[in-house]
Design a protein around this motif. Structure first.
Motif, mmCIF file in Angstrom:
data_model
loop_
_atom_site.group_PDB
_atom_site.id
_atom_site.type_symbol
_atom_site.label_atom_id
_atom_site.label_comp_id
_atom_site.label_asym_id
_atom_site.label_seq_id
_atom_site.Cartn_x
_atom_site.Cartn_y
_atom_site.Cartn_z
ATOM 1 N N GLU A 1 24.225 -8.930 -9.241
ATOM 2 C CA GLU A 1 25.549 -9.170 -8.835
ATOM 3 C C GLU A 1 25.664 -9.851 -7.496
ATOM 4 O OE1 GLU A 1 28.095 -9.041 -11.223
ATOM 5 O OE2 GLU A 1 26.629 -8.780 -12.825
ATOM 6 N N SER A 2 24.815 -9.664 -6.565
ATOM 7 C CA SER A 2 25.111 -10.274 -5.300
ATOM 8 C C SER A 2 24.698 -11.824 -5.217
ATOM 9 C CB SER A 2 23.838 -9.505 -4.115
ATOM 10 O OG SER A 2 24.281 -8.177 -4.176
ATOM 11 N N VAL A 3 23.860 -12.174 -6.229
ATOM 12 C CA VAL A 3 23.338 -13.380 -6.250
ATOM 13 C C VAL A 3 24.404 -14.429 -7.116
ATOM 14 C CG1 VAL A 3 21.695 -15.083 -6.605
ATOM 15 C CG2 VAL A 3 21.179 -13.113 -5.217
ATOM 16 N N ALA A 4 24.912 -13.704 -8.172
ATOM 17 C CA ALA A 4 25.442 -14.849 -9.459
ATOM 18 C C ALA A 4 26.791 -15.329 -9.038
ATOM 19 C CB ALA A 4 25.647 -13.857 -10.663
ATOM 20 N N ASP A 5 26.847 -16.879 -9.302
ATOM 21 C CA ASP A 5 28.263 -17.233 -9.511
ATOM 22 C C ASP A 5 29.116 -16.580 -10.262
ATOM 23 O OD1 ASP A 5 27.175 -18.976 -7.530
ATOM 24 O OD2 ASP A 5 26.568 -20.705 -9.250
ATOM 25 N N TYR B 1 35.383 -3.324 -11.024
ATOM 26 C CA TYR B 1 34.381 -4.243 -10.703
ATOM 27 C C TYR B 1 34.318 -5.228 -11.896
ATOM 28 C CZ TYR B 1 30.348 -7.189 -9.344
ATOM 29 O OH TYR B 1 29.450 -8.286 -9.088
ATOM 30 N N LYS B 2 34.388 -6.524 -11.872
ATOM 31 C CA LYS B 2 34.180 -7.475 -13.069
ATOM 32 C C LYS B 2 32.715 -7.860 -12.744
ATOM 33 C CE LYS B 2 38.110 -7.393 -14.900
ATOM 34 N NZ LYS B 2 38.426 -6.081 -14.629
ATOM 35 N N PHE B 3 31.688 -7.691 -13.879
ATOM 36 C CA PHE B 3 30.311 -8.038 -13.843
ATOM 37 C C PHE B 3 30.331 -9.401 -14.245
ATOM 38 C CE2 PHE B 3 30.000 -3.387 -13.851
ATOM 39 C CZ PHE B 3 28.848 -3.104 -13.186
ATOM 40 N N LYS B 4 29.295 -10.200 -13.550
ATOM 41 C CA LYS B 4 29.147 -11.610 -13.366
ATOM 42 C C LYS B 4 27.763 -11.817 -14.497
ATOM 43 C CE LYS B 4 29.424 -11.852 -9.037
ATOM 44 N NZ LYS B 4 29.383 -12.241 -7.632
ATOM 45 N N ALA C 1 17.846 -19.303 -6.876
ATOM 46 C CA ALA C 1 17.176 -18.652 -5.870
ATOM 47 C C ALA C 1 17.890 -18.132 -4.722
ATOM 48 C CB ALA C 1 15.973 -19.541 -5.849
ATOM 49 N N ALA C 2 17.599 -17.021 -4.329
ATOM 50 C CA ALA C 2 18.343 -16.853 -2.854
ATOM 51 C C ALA C 2 17.676 -15.462 -2.295
ATOM 52 C CB ALA C 2 19.557 -16.305 -3.210
ATOM 53 N N GLY C 3 17.814 -15.341 -1.155
ATOM 54 C CA GLY C 3 17.370 -14.128 -0.283
ATOM 55 C C GLY C 3 18.222 -13.806 0.696
ATOM 56 N N GLY C 4 18.289 -12.610 1.146
ATOM 57 C CA GLY C 4 19.150 -12.191 2.224
ATOM 58 C C GLY C 4 19.515 -10.546 1.910
#
Length: 341
Positions: free
Chosen positions: A261-265, A285-288, A272-275
């Motif tokens: 949920e942190s990464v999804a558009d 909250y609306k789940f993506k 791909a992502a990191g952080g």
């Protein structure tokens, strides 16, 4: 929304103190988030609730033996350190007990001097920044001197430290296990893949902030501690392909959920992502990205209980927990599991 809205009464004897001999023989409650219907199973039956084309997302972080016992160099007074977060150049953010004895400049020694350290600063909530000095490889020394940092509600000593690791743990860095994954065995994972369910691996290094109690009455005022995550291109591709084919993305654990949920558009597309993430998921909250969740039973008034309530609805969750208490389910890290579908 009040923190006290997420309280439930849990008899102490239902807090699991030891892992089961067979990881996959724990109990499994399946909760339908639309109807609130509940059914009871054994965890290995989870394969019956997974369909070909679905994707299981697991967190492959590895718990480090992050609890160290040492002494102050000048007085010999005993001191306990919990490694929380790796910084640069052998500096770690730590929790120190007793904290009053760990002022900046304090020198510490562990394992007859094989590992030495100096307190260099005090940071938020009284945590200490500590610089470590050693010869060789830090992880190897830690493996020999450190203990698994079991949560405070587990009072039994762990006989086999691998039981506080998932069978797929790979990337070292967690101060706590992603416990929903503890139920999987290599055999169960192989059977799941043989059925046509794909497995995507993400990493989120679990910090102790996950277990920190919510100290404010207004839920929205709570601040999550940051945790490091990594999503590879391979994992993103598997998840996006699953979505395209009409399969479900099923997160194993709240840590996998928070990573996705942190990464999804907004449309659920992964990349791909990191952080570092401080995402706090609570009702409204609306789940993506995720469609279903495999998780354990969480502490009253915890951020984890708020997350599952956001997915299934607070009323359904609180009723499910009431049922779990009546049915004598085992709770928390070494306890039983729930699947929210």
């Amino acid at each position: 929304m009040k923190t006290s809205d997420f309280y439930y009464d849990l008899p102490e004897e239902l807090i699991a103190q030891d892992p089961l001999e067979d990881r996959s023989s724990s109990r499994l409650m399946v909760l339908d988030r639309e109807s609130g219907n509940i059914s009871h199973h054994i965890f290995k039956d989870i394969i019956d609730y997974l369909n070909p084309e679905d994707c299981l997302v697991i967190n492959d972080t590895k718990v480090i033996p992050a609890r160290l016992y040492g002494v102050k160099e000048d007085t010999g007074a005993h001191i306990e350190i919990l490694l929380l977060k790796r910084r640069e150049n052998d500096v770690w953010e730590t929790l120190v007990r007793p904290g009053k004895k760990a002022k900046p400049g304090t020198r510490l020694t562990f394992g007859d001097g094989r590992l030495k350290a100096e307190v260099i600063d005090v940071v938020e909530e009284g945590n200490r920044l500590i610089h470590f000095e050693y010869e060789g490889i830090f992880e190897e020394i830690l493996d020999q001197l450190g203990e698994m940092p079991l949560p405070p509600y587990i009072t039994h000593k762990l006989q086999d430290k691998n039981r506080y690791q998932t069978v797929y743990a790979k990337h070292e860095g967690s101060a706590a296990a992603p416990t929903a994954g503890l139920h999987f065995t290599p055999e169960l994972l192989a059977a799941i893949e043989a059925k046509g369910i794909r497995i995507a691996r993400v990493t989120l290094h679990v910090g102790l902030g996950t277990f920190r109690p919510v100290k404010v009455e207004d839920v929205t005022q709570h601040h999550m501690h940051s945790e490091y995550y990594q999503v590879t291109q391979e994992a993103a591709d598997i998840i996006n392909d699953t979505k395209k084919r009409g399969g479900r993305v099923i997160a194993v654990g709240t840590t996998s959920t928070r990573t996705l949920e942190s990464v999804a558009d907004e449309d659920g597309t992964m990349h791909a992502a990191g952080g570092w993430t401080e995402i706090f998921i609570y009702p409204g909250y609306k789940f993506k990205c995720i469609d279903a969740l495999i998780t354990n039973f969480h502490l009253p008034e915890s951020t984890l209980l708020m997350l599952v309530s956001a997915l299934a609805g607070k009323e359904h969750i609180m009723h499910a927990y009431e049922t779990a208490v009546q049915e004598r389910y085992r709770f928390f890290s070494f306890g039983d599991a729930m699947m929210i579908v």
